[in-house]
Motif scaffolding. Structure first.
Motif, short mmCIF file in Angstrom:
data_model
loop_
_atom_site.label_atom_id
_atom_site.label_comp_id
_atom_site.label_asym_id
_atom_site.label_seq_id
_atom_site.Cartn_x
_atom_site.Cartn_y
_atom_site.Cartn_z
N VAL A 96 0.02 -1.38 0.47
CA VAL A 96 0.03 0.18 -0.16
C VAL A 96 0.84 1.69 0.09
CG1 VAL A 96 -2.11 -1.46 1.10
CG2 VAL A 96 -0.21 -0.28 2.47
N ASP A 97 2.21 1.22 0.61
CA ASP A 97 2.69 2.65 0.70
C ASP A 97 4.30 2.60 1.21
OD1 ASP A 97 2.82 1.79 3.25
OD2 ASP A 97 1.10 3.13 3.81
N GLN A 98 4.94 3.18 1.24
CA GLN A 98 6.38 2.53 1.00
C GLN A 98 7.42 2.28 2.64
OE1 GLN A 98 8.92 3.31 -1.36
NE2 GLN A 98 10.52 2.71 0.92
N ALA A 99 5.82 2.52 3.79
CA ALA A 99 6.10 2.19 4.97
C ALA A 99 5.73 0.55 4.91
CB ALA A 99 5.23 2.86 6.17
N ALA A 100 5.23 0.10 4.41
CA ALA A 100 4.55 -1.34 4.19
C ALA A 100 5.85 -2.31 3.60
CB ALA A 100 2.81 -1.25 4.15
N GLY A 101 6.30 -1.59 2.67
CA GLY A 101 7.22 -2.00 2.35
C GLY A 101 8.79 -1.92 2.80
N GLU A 102 8.58 -0.88 3.66
CA GLU A 102 9.64 -0.98 4.54
C GLU A 102 9.45 -2.13 5.56
OE1 GLU A 102 10.22 2.79 5.77
OE2 GLU A 102 10.99 3.55 3.96
N ALA A 103 8.60 -2.42 6.39
CA ALA A 103 8.12 -3.31 7.13
C ALA A 103 8.37 -4.55 7.33
CB ALA A 103 6.39 -2.96 7.19
N HIS A 104 8.21 -4.75 5.55
CA HIS A 104 8.29 -5.86 5.01
C HIS A 104 9.84 -6.87 4.76
CE1 HIS A 104 8.82 -9.02 2.03
NE2 HIS A 104 9.65 -8.91 1.32
N VAL A 105 10.67 -5.85 4.20
CA VAL A 105 11.82 -5.96 4.19
C VAL A 105 13.13 -6.36 5.86
CG1 VAL A 105 14.51 -5.21 3.58
CG2 VAL A 105 11.98 -4.49 2.13
N SER A 106 12.72 -5.42 6.53
CA SER A 106 12.88 -5.25 7.76
C SER A 106 12.30 -7.30 8.74
CB SER A 106 12.46 -4.23 9.15
OG SER A 106 11.17 -4.12 9.25
N SER A 107 11.59 -7.51 7.57
CA SER A 107 11.15 -8.79 8.90
C SER A 107 11.68 -10.30 8.47
CB SER A 107 9.58 -9.02 7.81
OG SER A 107 9.88 -9.68 6.61
N GLU A 108 11.91 -11.43 10.02
CA GLU A 108 12.70 -12.30 10.03
C GLU A 108 12.99 -13.26 8.61
OE1 GLU A 108 14.46 -12.87 11.96
OE2 GLU A 108 14.28 -10.17 13.07
N HIS A 109 11.13 -13.18 8.35
CA HIS A 109 11.06 -13.95 7.00
C HIS A 109 11.85 -13.32 6.04
CE1 HIS A 109 7.14 -11.60 6.96
NE2 HIS A 109 7.30 -11.60 5.77
N ALA A 110 11.74 -12.13 5.45
CA ALA A 110 12.42 -10.91 4.28
C ALA A 110 13.52 -11.79 4.74
CB ALA A 110 11.68 -10.26 4.19
N LYS A 111 14.33 -11.52 5.61
CA LYS A 111 16.02 -11.64 5.71
C LYS A 111 16.34 -12.94 5.51
CE LYS A 111 15.82 -8.28 9.67
NZ LYS A 111 15.98 -7.37 10.90
N TRP A 112 15.00 -13.62 6.06
CA TRP A 112 16.04 -15.15 5.85
C TRP A 112 15.87 -15.45 4.62
CZ3 TRP A 112 12.41 -18.56 2.90
CH2 TRP A 112 12.73 -20.19 2.08
N PHE A 113 14.51 -15.04 3.13
CA PHE A 113 14.30 -15.61 2.13
C PHE A 113 15.95 -14.97 0.83
CE2 PHE A 113 12.92 -13.57 -1.90
CZ PHE A 113 12.29 -14.92 -2.76
N PHE A 114 16.13 -13.24 2.21
CA PHE A 114 16.68 -12.48 1.32
C PHE A 114 18.76 -13.07 1.27
CE2 PHE A 114 14.63 -8.78 1.93
CZ PHE A 114 13.69 -9.03 0.80
N GLY A 115 18.58 -14.26 2.37
CA GLY A 115 20.00 -15.07 2.70
C GLY A 115 20.09 -16.31 2.06
N TRP A 116 19.06 -16.57 2.36
CA TRP A 116 18.61 -18.09 0.94
C TRP A 116 18.60 -18.19 -0.50
CZ3 TRP A 116 13.49 -19.61 -1.34
CH2 TRP A 116 14.01 -20.47 -2.37
N LEU A 117 17.91 -17.34 -0.58
CA LEU A 117 17.29 -17.63 -2.23
C LEU A 117 19.42 -17.44 -3.05
CD1 LEU A 117 15.36 -16.69 -4.28
CD2 LEU A 117 16.44 -14.49 -4.41
#
Length: 111
Positions: A57-78
């Motif tokens: 919906v907005d930049q804040a939602a995107g930033e929250a996503h990038v800082s989530s634990e599952h995003a950190k896992w994904f970026f490390g796993w990919l």
């Protein structure tokens, strides 16, 4: 609205691992507040070429996503399941989401 598209090539020998991981990650991302769409598609012309579409919906939602634990896992796993660094398009668009495609008019008798 934040609009993100990224393209990647899964390693053929890691295809099953990639599919398991992207299904898991997709479910987690779709549950995030502010996520509008998160979908992964395989090319009909090239096996193991995938495109991921994400909207927030907005930049804040995107930033929250990038800082989530599952995003950190994904970026490390990919990197363990792709042939090269994914390519991305990231932009902020006006409006609040998807709208009807004006060029296509639906015949209400068939809908």
């Amino acid at each position: 609205m934040i609009f993100i598209v990224f393209r990647l090539d899964a390693r053929p020998d890691k295809r099953d691992d990639f599919l398991d991981g992207i299904v898991r990650y997709s479910e987690q991302v779709r549950a995030e507040p502010g996520n509008l769409v998160f979908s992964c598609y395989e090319s009909v012309e090239r096996a193991n070429e995938f495109t991921v579409l994400a909207n927030y919906v907005d930049q804040a939602a995107g930033e929250a996503h990038v800082s989530s634990e599952h995003a950190k896992w994904f970026f490390g796993w990919l990197p363990s399941v792709v042939t090269e660094q994914p390519k991305i398009v990231f932009t902020e668009l006006p409006g609040e989401g998807w709208g009807p495609m004006g060029e296509v008019v639906m015949d209400q008798r068939e809908a």
